[in-house]
Design an enzyme around this catalytic site. Structure first.
Site, PDB file in Angstrom:
ATOM      1  N   GLU A 190       4.473   3.783   6.122  1.00  0.00           N
ATOM      2  CA  GLU A 190       3.221   3.008   6.082  1.00  0.00           C
ATOM      3  C   GLU A 190       2.153   3.765   5.315  1.00  0.00           C
ATOM      4  O   GLU A 190       2.143   4.998   5.302  1.00  0.00           O
ATOM      5  CB  GLU A 190       2.709   2.792   7.513  1.00  0.00           C
ATOM      6  N   ASP A 191       1.231   3.021   4.707  1.00  0.00           N
ATOM      7  CA  ASP A 191       0.112   3.665   4.030  1.00  0.00           C
ATOM      8  C   ASP A 191      -0.915   4.163   5.034  1.00  0.00           C
ATOM      9  O   ASP A 191      -1.370   5.298   4.978  1.00  0.00           O
ATOM     10  CB  ASP A 191      -0.540   2.689   3.028  1.00  0.00           C
ATOM     11  N   LYS A 205      -6.182   6.528  11.351  1.00  0.00           N
ATOM     12  CA  LYS A 205      -7.585   6.529  11.795  1.00  0.00           C
ATOM     13  C   LYS A 205      -7.599   6.543  13.324  1.00  0.00           C
ATOM     14  O   LYS A 205      -7.605   5.475  13.954  1.00  0.00           O
ATOM     15  CB  LYS A 205      -8.297   5.251  11.313  1.00  0.00           C
ATOM     16  N   GLY A 246       0.766  -1.242   0.000  1.00  0.00           N
ATOM     17  CA  GLY A 246       0.000   0.000   0.000  1.00  0.00           C
ATOM     18  C   GLY A 246       0.793   1.286   0.000  1.00  0.00           C
ATOM     19  O   GLY A 246       0.306   2.315  -0.475  1.00  0.00           O
ATOM     20  N   ASP A 250      -4.535   1.754  11.179  1.00  0.00           N
ATOM     21  CA  ASP A 250      -5.959   1.571  11.493  1.00  0.00           C
ATOM     22  C   ASP A 250      -6.056   1.157  12.962  1.00  0.00           C
ATOM     23  O   ASP A 250      -6.082   2.006  13.848  1.00  0.00           O
ATOM     24  CB  ASP A 250      -6.491   0.521  10.502  1.00  0.00           C
ATOM     25  N   ASP A 276      -5.964  -0.640  -1.612  1.00  0.00           N
ATOM     26  CA  ASP A 276      -6.799  -1.453  -2.496  1.00  0.00           C
ATOM     27  C   ASP A 276      -8.067  -1.966  -1.839  1.00  0.00           C
ATOM     28  O   ASP A 276      -8.195  -2.001  -0.613  1.00  0.00           O
ATOM     29  CB  ASP A 276      -6.005  -2.681  -2.962  1.00  0.00           C
ATOM     30  N   PHE A 289     -13.789   2.690   5.377  1.00  0.00           N
ATOM     31  CA  PHE A 289     -12.914   1.944   4.465  1.00  0.00           C
ATOM     32  C   PHE A 289     -12.654   2.784   3.218  1.00  0.00           C
ATOM     33  O   PHE A 289     -13.582   3.260   2.568  1.00  0.00           O
ATOM     34  CB  PHE A 289     -13.545   0.605   4.079  1.00  0.00           C
ATOM     35  N   ILE A 290     -11.375   2.944   2.906  1.00  0.00           N
ATOM     36  CA  ILE A 290     -11.001   3.784   1.768  1.00  0.00           C
ATOM     37  C   ILE A 290     -10.142   3.006   0.764  1.00  0.00           C
ATOM     38  O   ILE A 290      -9.543   1.978   1.109  1.00  0.00           O
ATOM     39  CB  ILE A 290     -10.208   5.024   2.231  1.00  0.00           C
ATOM     40  N   ARG A 316      -5.602   0.531  -6.371  1.00  0.00           N
ATOM     41  CA  ARG A 316      -4.314   1.088  -5.918  1.00  0.00           C
ATOM     42  C   ARG A 316      -3.843   2.211  -6.831  1.00  0.00           C
ATOM     43  O   ARG A 316      -3.107   3.092  -6.423  1.00  0.00           O
ATOM     44  CB  ARG A 316      -3.232   0.007  -5.902  1.00  0.00           C
TER      45      ARG A 316
HETATM   46  P1  5GP Z   1      -3.944  -2.141  11.293  1.00  0.00           P
HETATM   47  O1  5GP Z   1      -3.058  -3.283  11.648  1.00  0.00           O
HETATM   48  O2  5GP Z   1      -3.406  -0.794  11.719  1.00  0.00           O
HETATM   49  O3  5GP Z   1      -5.360  -2.363  11.760  1.00  0.00           O
HETATM   50  O4  5GP Z   1      -4.106  -2.135   9.730  1.00  0.00           O
HETATM   51  C1  5GP Z   1      -3.149  -1.738   8.846  1.00  0.00           C
HETATM   52  C2  5GP Z   1      -3.379  -2.327   7.475  1.00  0.00           C
HETATM   53  O5  5GP Z   1      -4.760  -2.587   7.213  1.00  0.00           O
HETATM   54  C3  5GP Z   1      -2.948  -1.341   6.413  1.00  0.00           C
HETATM   55  O6  5GP Z   1      -1.577  -1.478   6.114  1.00  0.00           O
HETATM   56  C4  5GP Z   1      -3.862  -1.666   5.263  1.00  0.00           C
HETATM   57  O7  5GP Z   1      -3.314  -2.707   4.494  1.00  0.00           O
HETATM   58  C5  5GP Z   1      -5.126  -2.192   5.923  1.00  0.00           C
HETATM   59  N1  5GP Z   1      -6.168  -1.135   6.039  1.00  0.00           N
HETATM   60  C6  5GP Z   1      -6.598  -0.529   7.161  1.00  0.00           C
HETATM   61  N2  5GP Z   1      -7.566   0.362   6.910  1.00  0.00           N
HETATM   62  C7  5GP Z   1      -7.751   0.311   5.560  1.00  0.00           C
HETATM   63  C8  5GP Z   1      -8.654   1.017   4.659  1.00  0.00           C
HETATM   64  O8  5GP Z   1      -9.478   1.871   5.014  1.00  0.00           O
HETATM   65  N3  5GP Z   1      -8.549   0.682   3.341  1.00  0.00           N
HETATM   66  C9  5GP Z   1      -7.663  -0.243   2.859  1.00  0.00           C
HETATM   67  N4  5GP Z   1      -7.645  -0.459   1.546  1.00  0.00           N
HETATM   68  N5  5GP Z   1      -6.824  -0.922   3.677  1.00  0.00           N
HETATM   69  C10 5GP Z   1      -6.860  -0.637   5.014  1.00  0.00           C
END
Ligand code: 5GP
Length: 178
Positions: free
Chosen positions: A102-103, A134, A48, A106, A162, A155-156, A168
């Protein structure tokens, strides 16, 4: 394009490219001050963050390297839940400042696990830069050194992110329409 359809879902435009690039400018300005003499290794966590990493790197004006890593799809379990193994980081990190790119953060689980794994490789310092954050989804204590933008808990897709492999390539960010 104010709406896109990817597979079975509709998404509407929520953050235009111009706003995203302004956020990248700000992150770069902060790094240009704080990392100027650190000779850091920037680590792009695929898939991402490739767009963020690319736009950011063009704006950095100090000596730095970049490396690309992936988190394995294999998931074991650890103290923080699911653990994905970091693959592709072959550099010697001893004495280095490592900046993870990082992208999106969450829940924070992914970045916490990633930082832990990098720390085990003996760097002098590990910093985290995320394009998107977030805050309402992240209940963990995560130290984010650089944040592009805070966004709502929806969710984006787009700008590297993606939906099941698609979206992407979109230059703007779109939010799912429920
Ligand atoms: P975390 O471990 O912080 O919950 O999640 C991180 C990963 O979840 C990100 O690197 C990404 O791959 C995915 N992710 C979290 N939120 C989103 C979102 O809104 N859209 C997309 N496409 N991926 C997300």
């Amino acid at each position: 394009m104010s709406r896109v359809k990817l597979l079975d879902k509709e998404f509407e435009l929520s953050i235009p490219e111009e706003k995203l690039l302004k956020a990248v400018d700000q992150v770069a300005e902060q790094m240009n001050v704080e990392l100027a003499d650190k000779n850091p290794l920037m680590v792009c966590v695929l898939n991402g963050s490739f767009m963020f990493a690319s736009d950011l790197m063009k704006r950095l004006n100090f000596p730095c390297e970049i490396s690309f890593v992936k988190l394995s799809s294999y998931a074991g379990t650890g103290s923080t839940g699911q653990v994905k193994e970091l693959i592709g980081l072959n550099e010697n990190l001893e004495g280095r400042t490592v900046v993870l790119l990082e992208d999106i953060v969450d829940t924070g689980l992914t970045i916490i696990n990633t930082v832990d794994q990098v720390k085990q490789m003996g760097p002098e310092d590990v910093k985290v830069a995320t394009m998107l954050f977030k805050p309402d989804a992240c209940k963990r204590d995560v130290k984010l050194d650089y944040v592009g933008m805070e966004i709502p808990n929806d969710f984006i897709v787009g700008y590297g992110l993606d939906y099941d492999g698609y979206g992407r390539n979109l230059k703007d960010i779109y939010t799912v329409v429920e």
